[in-house]
Design a protein around this motif. Structure first.
Motif, short mmCIF file in Angstrom:
data_model
loop_
_atom_site.label_atom_id
_atom_site.label_comp_id
_atom_site.label_asym_id
_atom_site.label_seq_id
_atom_site.Cartn_x
_atom_site.Cartn_y
_atom_site.Cartn_z
N ALA A 172 9.01 21.51 11.02
CA ALA A 172 9.16 21.87 9.66
C ALA A 172 9.01 20.60 8.92
N THR A 173 8.31 19.79 9.41
CA THR A 173 8.12 18.32 8.78
C THR A 173 6.88 18.17 8.48
N GLY A 174 6.12 17.29 7.52
CA GLY A 174 4.86 16.83 7.48
C GLY A 174 4.86 15.26 7.57
N ARG A 175 3.63 14.73 7.95
CA ARG A 175 3.30 13.26 8.09
C ARG A 175 2.08 12.99 7.42
N PHE A 176 1.98 12.19 6.39
CA PHE A 176 0.91 11.75 5.79
C PHE A 176 0.84 10.16 5.93
N ASP A 177 -0.46 9.90 6.27
CA ASP A 177 -0.81 8.16 6.18
C ASP A 177 -1.66 8.27 4.84
N PHE A 178 -1.37 6.76 4.26
CA PHE A 178 -1.89 6.57 2.99
C PHE A 178 -2.41 5.23 2.87
N SER A 179 -3.31 4.94 1.78
CA SER A 179 -3.84 3.64 1.38
C SER A 179 -3.76 3.67 -0.10
N LYS A 180 -3.61 2.48 -0.67
CA LYS A 180 -3.57 2.39 -2.06
C LYS A 180 -4.47 1.03 -2.52
N VAL A 181 -4.75 1.34 -3.58
CA VAL A 181 -5.40 0.06 -4.15
C VAL A 181 -4.60 -0.29 -5.70
N TRP A 182 -4.22 -1.29 -5.76
CA TRP A 182 -3.15 -1.81 -7.04
C TRP A 182 -3.91 -2.52 -7.63
N THR A 183 -3.82 -2.38 -8.91
CA THR A 183 -4.56 -3.28 -9.93
C THR A 183 -3.33 -3.52 -11.26
N GLY A 184 -3.56 -4.70 -11.83
CA GLY A 184 -2.71 -5.19 -12.91
C GLY A 184 -1.67 -6.21 -12.12
N GLY A 185 -0.43 -6.14 -12.59
CA GLY A 185 0.52 -7.18 -12.23
C GLY A 185 0.83 -7.20 -10.97
N MET A 186 0.51 -6.33 -10.22
CA MET A 186 0.64 -6.03 -8.77
C MET A 186 -0.92 -5.87 -8.35
N ASP A 187 -1.45 -6.90 -7.93
CA ASP A 187 -3.27 -6.61 -7.45
C ASP A 187 -3.24 -6.95 -5.85
N GLY A 188 -3.81 -5.60 -5.23
CA GLY A 188 -3.95 -5.84 -3.94
C GLY A 188 -4.15 -4.54 -3.36
N THR A 189 -3.81 -4.24 -2.06
CA THR A 189 -3.92 -3.05 -1.32
C THR A 189 -2.70 -2.70 -0.49
N SER A 190 -2.28 -1.53 -0.17
CA SER A 190 -1.36 -1.12 0.68
C SER A 190 -1.58 -0.04 1.71
N THR A 191 -0.89 -0.19 2.94
CA THR A 191 -1.29 0.94 3.60
C THR A 191 0.45 1.60 4.03
N GLY A 192 0.67 2.93 4.50
CA GLY A 192 1.76 3.20 4.82
C GLY A 192 1.61 4.50 5.45
N PHE A 193 2.86 5.16 5.69
CA PHE A 193 3.01 6.44 6.07
C PHE A 193 4.29 7.35 5.27
N MET A 194 4.10 8.67 5.23
CA MET A 194 5.36 9.30 4.64
C MET A 194 5.56 10.54 5.52
N LEU A 195 6.91 11.00 5.61
CA LEU A 195 7.43 11.85 6.44
C LEU A 195 8.02 12.98 5.39
N SER A 196 7.77 14.09 5.37
CA SER A 196 8.29 14.83 4.23
C SER A 196 9.03 16.20 5.26
N ALA A 197 9.77 17.08 4.37
CA ALA A 197 10.48 18.30 4.75
C ALA A 197 10.59 19.06 3.70
N GLY A 198 10.60 20.62 4.02
CA GLY A 198 11.08 21.44 2.93
C GLY A 198 9.64 22.29 2.46
N ASP A 199 9.94 22.63 1.20
CA ASP A 199 9.10 23.43 0.98
C ASP A 199 8.34 23.08 -0.39
N PRO A 200 7.33 21.97 -0.43
CA PRO A 200 6.74 21.45 -1.83
C PRO A 200 6.18 22.71 -2.52
N ALA A 201 5.67 23.67 -2.31
CA ALA A 201 5.24 24.81 -2.97
C ALA A 201 6.24 25.54 -3.79
#
Length: 135
Positions: A31-60
């Motif tokens: 009953a949980t989910g996992r997502f891996d992600f990457s981001k590209v940042w621009t502006g006052g924060m400029d760079g890249t990031s990588t991470g993971f997210m754990l979720s639970a529940g019923d987003p729909a």
């Protein structure tokens, strides 16, 4: 200080935006989910990031929660280093998001950074206001 930056109430404030790429990861618990992600940042924060997210529940159904950690590499207002961002979010008819710099995680010119981020998705993107201080 970048052109996006100001000082408000003793905190440095800057604006940024990011684009994100999500990929489903392996769920560790039922009953949980996992997502891996990457981001590209621009502006006052400029760079890249990588991470993971754990979720639970019923987003729909609009009822869910998540936690995430991401490692940012780049610069904030021209100060170069890395820092970990931590997120805690809930949806229960209304979305609530708490997003901050993980204490003690800054390196390089970001050592001692503390503060929070606010994300605005009303325009269809991810516009961010970053409020921080360096000790």
């Amino acid at each position: 200080m970048s052109e996006n930056s100001t000082v408000v109430g003793g905190l440095q404030e800057t604006t940024a935006a990011f684009s994100i790429e999500l990929q489903p990861g392996e769920s560790l618990l039922e009953a949980t989910g996992r997502f891996d992600f990457s981001k590209v940042w621009t502006g006052g924060m400029d760079g890249t990031s990588t991470g993971f997210m754990l979720s639970a529940g019923d987003p729909a159904a609009g009822k869910a929660g998540y936690v995430a950690l991401e490692s940012f590499q780049g610069s904030i207002d021209g100060r170069v280093g890395t820092v970990v961002l931590q997120q805690f979010g809930t949806m229960d008819g209304e979305a609530n998001l708490y997003y901050e710099f993980a204490p003690g995680s800054g390196t390089g010119e970001l050592v001692g950074i503390s503060g929070s981020l606010e994300i605005d998705t009303s325009g269809g993107g991810h516009d961010v206001r970053v409020s921080y201080r360096l000790s």
